[in-house]
Design a protein around this motif. Structure first.
Motif, PDB file in Angstrom:
ATOM      1  N   VAL A 105       0.704  -1.258  -0.145  1.00  0.00           N
ATOM      2  CA  VAL A 105       0.119   0.041   0.114  1.00  0.00           C
ATOM      3  C   VAL A 105       1.106   1.313  -0.033  1.00  0.00           C
ATOM      4  N   GLU A 106       0.618   2.104  -0.677  1.00  0.00           N
ATOM      5  CA  GLU A 106       1.202   3.628  -0.783  1.00  0.00           C
ATOM      6  C   GLU A 106       1.276   4.180   0.752  1.00  0.00           C
ATOM      7  N   ASP A 107       2.595   4.570   0.652  1.00  0.00           N
ATOM      8  CA  ASP A 107       2.893   5.246   2.135  1.00  0.00           C
ATOM      9  C   ASP A 107       2.219   4.428   3.317  1.00  0.00           C
ATOM     10  N   PHE A 108       2.525   2.936   3.177  1.00  0.00           N
ATOM     11  CA  PHE A 108       2.328   2.281   4.169  1.00  0.00           C
ATOM     12  C   PHE A 108       3.182   1.156   4.359  1.00  0.00           C
ATOM     13  N   GLY A 109       3.055   0.247   3.286  1.00  0.00           N
ATOM     14  CA  GLY A 109       3.972  -0.935   3.354  1.00  0.00           C
ATOM     15  C   GLY A 109       3.062  -2.167   3.075  1.00  0.00           C
ATOM     16  N   LEU A 110       3.598  -3.399   3.389  1.00  0.00           N
ATOM     17  CA  LEU A 110       2.880  -4.456   3.235  1.00  0.00           C
ATOM     18  C   LEU A 110       1.516  -4.722   3.832  1.00  0.00           C
ATOM     19  N   GLU A 111       0.429  -5.020   3.146  1.00  0.00           N
ATOM     20  CA  GLU A 111      -1.006  -4.888   3.771  1.00  0.00           C
ATOM     21  C   GLU A 111      -0.927  -5.999   4.948  1.00  0.00           C
ATOM     22  N   PHE A 162      15.845  -0.579   3.888  1.00  0.00           N
ATOM     23  CA  PHE A 162      14.610  -0.326   4.062  1.00  0.00           C
ATOM     24  C   PHE A 162      13.994   0.560   2.933  1.00  0.00           C
ATOM     25  N   THR A 163      12.809   0.644   2.600  1.00  0.00           N
ATOM     26  CA  THR A 163      12.161   1.468   1.656  1.00  0.00           C
ATOM     27  C   THR A 163      10.548   1.953   2.079  1.00  0.00           C
ATOM     28  N   LYS A 164      10.385   2.970   1.287  1.00  0.00           N
ATOM     29  CA  LYS A 164       9.060   3.710   1.387  1.00  0.00           C
ATOM     30  C   LYS A 164       8.315   3.479   0.133  1.00  0.00           C
ATOM     31  N   VAL A 165       7.146   2.961   0.162  1.00  0.00           N
ATOM     32  CA  VAL A 165       6.387   2.728  -0.847  1.00  0.00           C
ATOM     33  C   VAL A 165       5.671   4.044  -1.441  1.00  0.00           C
ATOM     34  N   ILE A 166       6.272   4.296  -2.834  1.00  0.00           N
ATOM     35  CA  ILE A 166       5.614   5.631  -3.531  1.00  0.00           C
ATOM     36  C   ILE A 166       4.715   5.312  -4.305  1.00  0.00           C
ATOM     37  N   LYS A 167       4.567   4.044  -4.835  1.00  0.00           N
ATOM     38  CA  LYS A 167       3.462   3.771  -5.798  1.00  0.00           C
ATOM     39  C   LYS A 167       2.817   2.125  -5.264  1.00  0.00           C
ATOM     40  N   GLY A 168       1.804   2.128  -4.666  1.00  0.00           N
ATOM     41  CA  GLY A 168       1.458   0.804  -4.274  1.00  0.00           C
ATOM     42  C   GLY A 168       0.983  -0.386  -5.414  1.00  0.00           C
ATOM     43  N   GLY A 169       0.779  -1.538  -5.190  1.00  0.00           N
ATOM     44  CA  GLY A 169       0.646  -2.658  -6.038  1.00  0.00           C
ATOM     45  C   GLY A 169       0.894  -3.867  -5.727  1.00  0.00           C
ATOM     46  N   LEU A 170       0.787  -5.212  -6.435  1.00  0.00           N
ATOM     47  CA  LEU A 170       1.042  -6.265  -6.141  1.00  0.00           C
ATOM     48  C   LEU A 170       2.632  -6.673  -6.382  1.00  0.00           C
ATOM     49  N   ILE A 171       2.901  -7.384  -5.696  1.00  0.00           N
ATOM     50  CA  ILE A 171       4.342  -8.088  -5.891  1.00  0.00           C
ATOM     51  C   ILE A 171       4.122  -9.570  -5.452  1.00  0.00           C
ATOM     52  N   LYS A 172       4.732 -10.281  -6.412  1.00  0.00           N
ATOM     53  CA  LYS A 172       4.724 -11.730  -6.550  1.00  0.00           C
ATOM     54  C   LYS A 172       5.970 -12.342  -6.448  1.00  0.00           C
TER      55      LYS A 172
END
Length: 304
Positions: free
Chosen positions: A183-189, A282-292
Motif C-alpha cells: 500500500v502506498e505510504d504504508f508498506g505490506l498490507e 528499508f524502503t518507502k512505498v511511493i506507488k502501491g500494487g501487487l508483488i509476487k
C-alpha cells in the motif's frame, strides 16, 4: 565532458590523481563466451583434458585484474582489496561476472573489465582443442561505486523477488506468502511493520543468507530475518539512500541501509546472530500494487 588522457600537446599521458580523496570503490563487469552444447557438457562433467576449466579461469581472471596496469596503457596501478569471479552456466554459453574492490584515488572499472576478458580467454584456451568456434562477447561495465562521479548502474542490472514475508508482530520471524499487496505510504498490507514512517518495507538479499550459511549458520529460510522481501541478484546494501526501485507493480524508494539490532528478539534466539543490521535495507512505498514471487526488481533511479 572532456577526455583527460591528453596533455597540452595533444599526446597521451597518465592522469594525475594525487589530489583526489581516497574512497571505497567497487566495479562489476560482465561478459559471456558462447560455445557448443557438447563443450558445455564436458565442462560440467570435468572432461576437459587441461583440467577444471572454471577453477583455472577464475584464477586467471583474478590474476588479470591484478595486472591490469601492465596491460592497459595509461592505467594506474591499483592496490586491490578484493576480487571475485562468478559463473552462470547456460545451455550454450557461460556468463561471467567480475567484481573488483579498492580504497583509493581512482576506480577499478578497468580491473573488472580485464578480469572478465582474461576469464573468457582462459576458458577459450582450456577448450579450444575441441571447440574453436567459441565466441567471446558482451563485455561491459554494469556497476561502479565511489569517487566524485558517485554510483553508476547499468539499466540491465536487475534482481528478482524470491519471497514475500509477513508477520502480525514486530521482532518475530515472518511467514512467506506467494504474493502481497503493498500500500502506498504504508508498506505490506496487514504487516506489523507497515505504517506512515520511513521503514515501511524491509528487504534482504539471498546473498546475505549465503554468507551466514558459510559461517555455519543452519536452517536459514526466507523471512527468518524478519525481512518483507527476500531478493536475489542485487547487492542491496550498496544502493545509496534515495535509489528508486520498481518491484512488481510497485515503486519504492530506499530510505535506510541497515538498522540497530534489538537484543532478545525471536530472530536472535532462532538464528543466534542477525545479518539484517548491516546488509538489510528499508524502503518507502511511493506507488502501491501487487508483488509476487519471481517478480523483477529494476533500478530506475540511483541517487549519486
Amino acid at each position: 565532458m572532456e577526455f583527460t588522457h591528453f596533455n597540452e600537446y595533444g599526446r597521451a599521458h597518465m592522469v594525475e590523481v594525487g589530489d583526489k580523496e581516497d574512497t571505497k570503490r567497487t566495479a562489476v563487469a560482465r561478459g559471456k563466451i558462447k560455445m557448443k552444447i557438447d563443450t558445455i557438457q564436458k565442462i560440467r562433467e570435468g572432461l576437459i583434458k587441461k583440467g577444471d576449466v572454471l577453477s583455472v579461469a577464475q584464477i586467471g581472471g583474478i590474476m588479470g585484474a591484478k595486472r591490469t596496469s601492465e596491460l592497459i596503457p595509461m592505467c594506474h596501478s591499483i592496490l586491490l582489496t578484493g576480487a571475485d569471479i562468478r559463473f552462470d552456466i547456460m545451455d550454450d554459453c557461460i556468463e561471467i561476472e567480475a567484481e573488483t574492490r579498492t580504497t583509493g584515488k581512482t576506480g577499478v572499472e578497468m580491473e573488472a573489465l580485464t578480469a572478465v576478458s582474461i576469464t573468457c580467454l582462459t576458458i577459450y584456451d582450456m577448450c579450444k582443442a575441441i571447440d574453436k568456434s567459441m565466441i567471446i562477447s558482451d563485455i561491459r561495465l554494469v556497476k561502479k561505486t565511489g569517487g566524485k562521479s558517485g554510483v553508476y548502474m547499468s539499466k540491465e542490472l536487475k534482481g528478482k523477488v524470491l519471497s514475500i514475508n509477513i508477520s502480525n508482530e514486530k521482532g518475530v520471524v515472518k511467514t512467506p506468502i506467494k504474493e502481497g499487496i503493498f500500500v502506498e505510504d504504508f508498506g505490506l498490507e496487514n504487516d506489523a511493520h507497515g505504517g506512515n514512517w520511513h521503514r515501511q518495507v524491509s528487504l534482504l538479499g539471498i546473498e546475505s543468507f549465503e554468507k551466514m550459511t558459510k559461517q555455519g549458520v543452519k536452517g536459514l529460510v526466507p523471512g527468518i530475518f524478519a525481512e518483507n522481501i527476500t531478493t536475489e541478484g542485487i547487492i542491496l546494501y550498496e544502493l545509496p539512500v534515495g535509489t528508486k526501485l520498481v518491484i512488481g507493480e510497485t515503486i519504492q524508494e530506499v530510505t535506510q541501509i541497515g538498522k540497530e539490532c534489538h537484543t532478545g528478539c525471536e530472530i536472535a534466539q532462532k538464528v543466534g546472530k542477525c545479518v539484517m543490521p548491516k546488509e538489510g535495507i528499508f524502503t518507502k512505498v511511493i506507488k502501491g500494487g501487487l508483488i509476487k514471487e519471481g517478480d523483477i526488481i529494476e533500478i530506475i533511479k540511483c541517487k549519486k
